[in-house]
Design a protein around this motif. Structure first.
Motif: not given
Length: 295
Positions: A19-45
């Motif tokens: 929804d942030l992208r839909t609102a026009g936010i193009t400079d968007l970054t993310s961090w989640d501690t689960a990114f280190t696990d490629p099987r996690s939902s966070a990594a898939r997202h």
């Protein structure tokens, strides 16, 4: 161009990112501690959204004008601390976590102490139906200022409740005692009622004391939420228990709901069974045949 950092890329984080992208936010970054696990939902997202992960929350915070914290409830304060090394002066920190008033106050102290502008936020409905247009309660001395520009981020339904940190959280979590408690009660009641063959009788009796409704459909919805999101709900109810304790009240019901929600999370496949009766039967089968449980 506004740069936004999204802390947490679970179910809620994914919706926020879209929804942030839909609102026009193009400079968007993310961090989640689960990114280190490629099987996690966070990594898939992360992969599905085409976002690039930073090497740390601090790195991701560099240059961000808005940080949205949507991590698990117990990580509220840790998430605030994680961005401090690179949080810019005057940066907004929108704390959406379902955490107790005391934890919100501790997070606010971290952000405000580093020169950021902390806004307490409480999501007052499931996020799925209305997404970023869902109702939010805001709190803190910067809340009114943030509410005036929230529409730029697609956040259009805001109510400023207080300049005092903790009132929005208390409203949210006292509501959770009822909602998540009702989910837990329906799971336990209907499992037992089904064993005795009286589940239909129990559901049919509820309009005698509660507003008329299709209670089989209501029960099915609530039970499915516990089966799908029980771990997150259990953690939220731990924060609700902390809130009750902060008020000087023994959190008997909240702690019981923690246990039932955490138990329900062990049977996510039952949530795919279909009808309310089918879900209850799937749970009873899992109870009777624990060796078949893989969750």
């Amino acid at each position: 161009m506004t740069r936004v950092l999204l802390l947490g890329l679970g179910e809620v984080g994914r919706i926020l990112a879209e929804d942030l992208r839909t609102a026009g936010i193009t400079d968007l970054t993310s961090w989640d501690t689960a990114f280190t696990d490629p099987r996690s939902s966070a990594a898939r997202h992360l992969s599905g959204l085409g976002l690039t992960a930073a090497s740390s929350a601090g790195e991701a915070a560099a240059g961000a004008e808005l940080v949205i914290s949507a991590v698990t409830a117990a990580q509220c304060v840790a998430a605030a601390r994680s961005v401090l090394p690179q949080l810019g002066p005057g940066a907004w920190f929108f704390d959406l976590n379902s955490s107790s008033p005391g934890h919100k106050q501790a997070a606010a102290a971290e952000i405000e102490g580093a020169g950021g502008r902390y806004v307490e936020a409480a999501l007052m409905s499931p996020i799925g139906p209305k997404r970023l247009a869902s109702p939010f309660l805001l709190g803190g001395r910067h809340a009114a200022e943030f509410a005036a520009l929230a529409g730029d981020f697609g956040i259009v339904d805001t109510t400023v409740v207080s300049e005092e940190i903790g009132r929005a959280a208390a409203t949210k979590l006292c509501r959770s005692v009822i909602v998540k408690g009702l989910e837990s009660l329906l799971v336990e009641s209907l499992l037992t009622a089904r064993r005795f063959g009286v589940d239909r009788d129990v559901l049919d009796s509820l309009p005698n004391i509660l507003p008329p409704a299709d209670w089989e459909a209501v029960a099915g919805y609530f039970i499915s939420r516990s089966l799908q999101h029980g771990r997150r709900r259990a953690e939220e109810m731990e924060e609700a228990a902390a809130t009750v304790s902060e008020a000087g009240v023994d959190p008997y019901m909240s702690l019981a709901a923690v246990q039932r929600q955490r138990w329900a999370a062990g049977f996510p496949e039952a949530g795919q069974a279909g009808s309310t009766t089918a879900m209850v039967d799937a749970l009873l089968h899992a109870i009777d045949h624990p060796e078949e449980t893989t969750a």
